[in-house]
Write an enzyme that holds these catalytic residues in place. Structure first.
Site, PDB file in Angstrom:
ATOM      1  N   TYR A   7      35.285  17.818  35.497  1.00 22.28           N
ATOM      2  CA  TYR A   7      35.565  17.690  36.935  1.00 22.28           C
ATOM      3  C   TYR A   7      37.015  17.287  37.154  1.00 22.28           C
ATOM      4  O   TYR A   7      37.577  16.538  36.361  1.00 22.28           O
ATOM      5  CB  TYR A   7      34.641  16.637  37.565  1.00 22.28           C
ATOM      6  CG  TYR A   7      33.532  17.292  38.368  1.00 22.28           C
ATOM      7  CD1 TYR A   7      33.835  18.057  39.484  1.00 22.28           C
ATOM      8  CD2 TYR A   7      32.206  17.174  37.984  1.00 22.28           C
ATOM      9  CE1 TYR A   7      32.839  18.695  40.199  1.00 22.28           C
ATOM     10  CE2 TYR A   7      31.199  17.800  38.706  1.00 22.28           C
ATOM     11  CZ  TYR A   7      31.526  18.559  39.814  1.00 22.28           C
ATOM     12  OH  TYR A   7      30.554  19.178  40.528  1.00 22.28           O
ATOM     13  N   GLU A  59      38.616  16.847  40.760  1.00 23.87           N
ATOM     14  CA  GLU A  59      39.001  16.833  42.180  1.00 23.87           C
ATOM     15  C   GLU A  59      40.395  16.257  42.360  1.00 23.87           C
ATOM     16  O   GLU A  59      40.732  15.240  41.748  1.00 23.87           O
ATOM     17  CB  GLU A  59      38.025  15.983  43.005  1.00 23.87           C
ATOM     18  CG  GLU A  59      36.817  16.754  43.468  1.00 23.87           C
ATOM     19  CD  GLU A  59      35.602  16.415  42.663  1.00 23.87           C
ATOM     20  OE1 GLU A  59      35.780  16.045  41.474  1.00 23.87           O
ATOM     21  OE2 GLU A  59      34.496  16.506  43.210  1.00 23.87           O
ATOM     22  N   ASP A  74      46.541  38.793  53.744  1.00 20.78           N
ATOM     23  CA  ASP A  74      45.492  38.805  52.713  1.00 20.78           C
ATOM     24  C   ASP A  74      45.767  40.018  51.831  1.00 20.78           C
ATOM     25  O   ASP A  74      45.545  41.158  52.241  1.00 20.78           O
ATOM     26  CB  ASP A  74      44.127  38.911  53.409  1.00 20.78           C
ATOM     27  CG  ASP A  74      42.982  39.034  52.410  1.00 20.78           C
ATOM     28  OD1 ASP A  74      43.235  39.267  51.216  1.00 20.78           O
ATOM     29  OD2 ASP A  74      41.816  38.914  52.850  1.00 20.78           O
ATOM     30  N   THR A 109      42.556  37.406  46.108  1.00 21.65           N
ATOM     31  CA  THR A 109      41.692  37.181  44.958  1.00 21.65           C
ATOM     32  C   THR A 109      42.547  37.433  43.726  1.00 21.65           C
ATOM     33  O   THR A 109      43.642  37.974  43.811  1.00 21.65           O
ATOM     34  CB  THR A 109      40.498  38.154  44.949  1.00 21.65           C
ATOM     35  OG1 THR A 109      40.990  39.484  45.136  1.00 21.65           O
ATOM     36  CG2 THR A 109      39.506  37.823  46.036  1.00 21.65           C
ATOM     37  N   LYS A 112      41.149  41.710  41.371  1.00 28.07           N
ATOM     38  CA  LYS A 112      41.166  43.137  41.726  1.00 28.07           C
ATOM     39  C   LYS A 112      42.340  43.799  40.992  1.00 28.07           C
ATOM     40  O   LYS A 112      42.319  43.859  39.775  1.00 28.07           O
ATOM     41  CB  LYS A 112      41.224  43.289  43.247  1.00 28.07           C
ATOM     42  CG  LYS A 112      39.977  42.678  43.933  1.00 28.07           C
ATOM     43  CD  LYS A 112      39.969  42.915  45.424  1.00 28.07           C
ATOM     44  CE  LYS A 112      38.688  42.418  46.068  1.00 28.07           C
ATOM     45  NZ  LYS A 112      38.825  41.065  46.639  1.00 28.07           N
ATOM     46  N   ARG A 131      37.401  36.261  38.267  1.00 29.24           N
ATOM     47  CA  ARG A 131      36.957  36.129  39.655  1.00 29.24           C
ATOM     48  C   ARG A 131      37.507  34.831  40.201  1.00 29.24           C
ATOM     49  O   ARG A 131      37.183  33.761  39.691  1.00 29.24           O
ATOM     50  CB  ARG A 131      35.414  36.063  39.726  1.00 29.24           C
ATOM     51  CG  ARG A 131      34.693  37.300  39.270  1.00 29.24           C
ATOM     52  CD  ARG A 131      35.080  38.492  40.092  1.00 29.24           C
ATOM     53  NE  ARG A 131      34.529  38.441  41.414  1.00 29.24           N
ATOM     54  CZ  ARG A 131      33.550  39.233  41.841  1.00 29.24           C
ATOM     55  NH1 ARG A 131      33.020  40.125  41.032  1.00 29.24           N
ATOM     56  NH2 ARG A 131      33.112  39.145  43.072  1.00 29.24           N
TER      57      ARG A 131
HETATM   58  N1  DSN Z   1      34.066  42.799  48.336  1.00 29.60           N
HETATM   59  C1  DSN Z   1      35.464  43.108  48.313  1.00 29.60           C
HETATM   60  C2  DSN Z   1      35.720  44.569  48.354  1.00 29.60           C
HETATM   61  O1  DSN Z   1      34.957  45.289  47.750  1.00 29.60           O
HETATM   62  O2  DSN Z   1      36.699  44.997  48.937  1.00 29.60           O
HETATM   63  C3  DSN Z   1      36.201  42.432  49.418  1.00 29.60           C
HETATM   64  O3  DSN Z   1      35.807  41.145  49.546  1.00 29.60           O
END
Ligand code: DSN
Length: 423
Positions: free
Chosen positions: A54, A56, A200, A226, A229, A235
């Protein structure tokens, strides 16, 4: 991924399921635009003992003891994130993209305040104020779309809505928009109405990191993303911001929204950030765009309709209206043929989001396997064959057809090792 015997011995059921997923990912054309293949190094870091701890708080200011490793690790991830994007401040703790977006809202807008974002059916994201999202429930969300004539962002509409509603925050960014976003134009509008601009870049972060898409960092108060991607990490989420917002962003992530950071994920983010800082990542980002453009051309040559007529980034949106089957039906049929993509709404879709008119196709994962522009004709051929067969039979494809196409896809992919997975 092969595990040491611990998992196989302790839980053969889970171990076998993971092995099946490895095989599925290795043998299929993975075209979901938000997915990729994380490297073996990223996967190993994700599985580290850091998960037991942990932490925090933030480096140098924690609520628990035993931070000898966690503090320098998180500091390393922060430094690398700042270096990739040239950002003044980075918070590497968000569990994923949606929490990162909620944190940006919590930091920059009072509860109930007005926000302006791209609508989901136009290609935006749930968390940019869509009505079923907490961001549309707890904030007064106004939404912009794309032009009906060419399905591109309409900056005149964004400006008019911003002037009319005086939002405190304007979102730019998308999950299904195939064109370059003019971040400077968004910043100009935000300045005109006194709003914070938040970009974003979850989908395009890897392209921005590799210089294949303009960066919003100089223009936006904060940038969320994120890490899994096009950026090809674990993730997770990340927020970059100007120094003046650093305190508010950090406070919003913890204690505002989250408890202890997932340190094993922080380690994996740090590894992915190191990969993104390597000069080879520039080639990867450029190749994604080259591949997406080549695949678009191959679809046009087969008489498919592409939203906006092509792409500037990693994704294509195919309008299947003329085929007579929906995107969902096509995606389901293709899935049985070893081709993985998702049904997606197209702008001004007459169908419902659960059974939309389009499919979305992304090139990040295939590019990670080493497929290049010369392979895109074959990729389009596989997809086109599956769609046409499904359309001929009202959405259904026979087992014999599915087995044959899946076999040819598997064979085609054989020479392209899937990063992170044992072959
Ligand atoms: N779920 C993602 C996507 O497929 O674009 C976005 O959050």
């Amino acid at each position: 991924m092969t595990f040491d015997p611990a998992l196989q011995d302790a839980d053969p059921e889970v171990s076998d399921l993971i092995a099946r997923e490895d095989t599925r990912q290795r043998d299929s054309l993975r075209l979901i635009a938000s997915e990729n293949y994380a490297s073996r190094a990223v996967l190993e870091a994700s599985a580290a003992s850091l998960t037991n701890k942990y932490a925090e708080g933030y480096p140098g200011r924690r609520y628990y003891e035993g931070m000898d490793v966690i503090d320098p690790l998180e500091a390393l991830a922060i430094d690398r994130a700042k270096a990739i994007f040239g950002a003044e401040h980075a918070n590497v703790q968000p569990y994923s993209g949606s929490p990162a977006n909620l944190a940006a809202l919590l930091a920059l807008v009072e509860p109930g305040g007005t926000i302006l974002g791209m609508s989901l059916p136009a290609g935006g994201h749930l968390t940019h104020g869509w009505k079923v999202s907490a961001t549309g429930i707890y904030y007064n969300a106004v939404q912009y779309g794309v032009r009906e004539s060419d399905h591109r962002l309409d900056m005149d509409q964004v400006r008019a809505l911003a002037k009319e509603h005086a939002p405190k925050l304007i979102w730019c960014g998308h999950s299904a928009y195939p064109r370059t976003v003019d971040f400077a134009a968004f910043a100009e509008i935000a300045n005109e109405v006194g709003a914070h601009l938040v970009a974003d870049i979850a989908h395009i972060a890897g392209l921005v990191a590799g210089g294949a898409h303009p960066s919003p960092v100089p223009h936006a108060a904060a940038v969320t993303t994120t890490t899994h991607k096009t950026l090809r990490g674990p993730r997770g989420g990340l927020i970059l911001c100007k120094q003046e917002h650093a305190k508010a962003i950090d406070k919003a992530v913890f204690p505002g929204l989250q408890g202890g950071p997932h340190n094993h994920t922080t380690a994996a983010k740090a590894v992915a950030f190191k990969e993104a800082l390597d000069p080879s990542f520039k080639d990867y980002a450029a190749q994604i765009v080259t591949n997406a453009k080549a695949l678009g051309e191959a679809f046009l040559a087969r008489d498919h309709a592409l939203i906006t007529g092509g792409t500037d980034n990693h994704l294509l949106l195919l309008d299947l209206t003329a085929t007579g089957i929906s995107g969902r039906v096509a995606a389901k049929a293709l899935n049985g043929c070893g081709i993985e993509l998702n049904g997606n709404s197209i702008p001004f879709d007459k169908r419902k989001p659960f059974d939309p008119s389009g499919v979305r196709i992304g090139l990040a994962a295939l590019t990670s396997r080493g497929l290049a522009a010369e392979h895109m004709d074959a990729v389009a051929g596989f997809i086109d064959e599956g769609i046409r067969e499904a359309a001929k039979h009202d959405g259904a494809v026979s087992d014999a057809f599915a087995t044959s196409l899946a076999g040819r896809v598997r064979e085609y992919l054989q020479p392209f090792p899937a990063p992170g997975l044992s072959h």
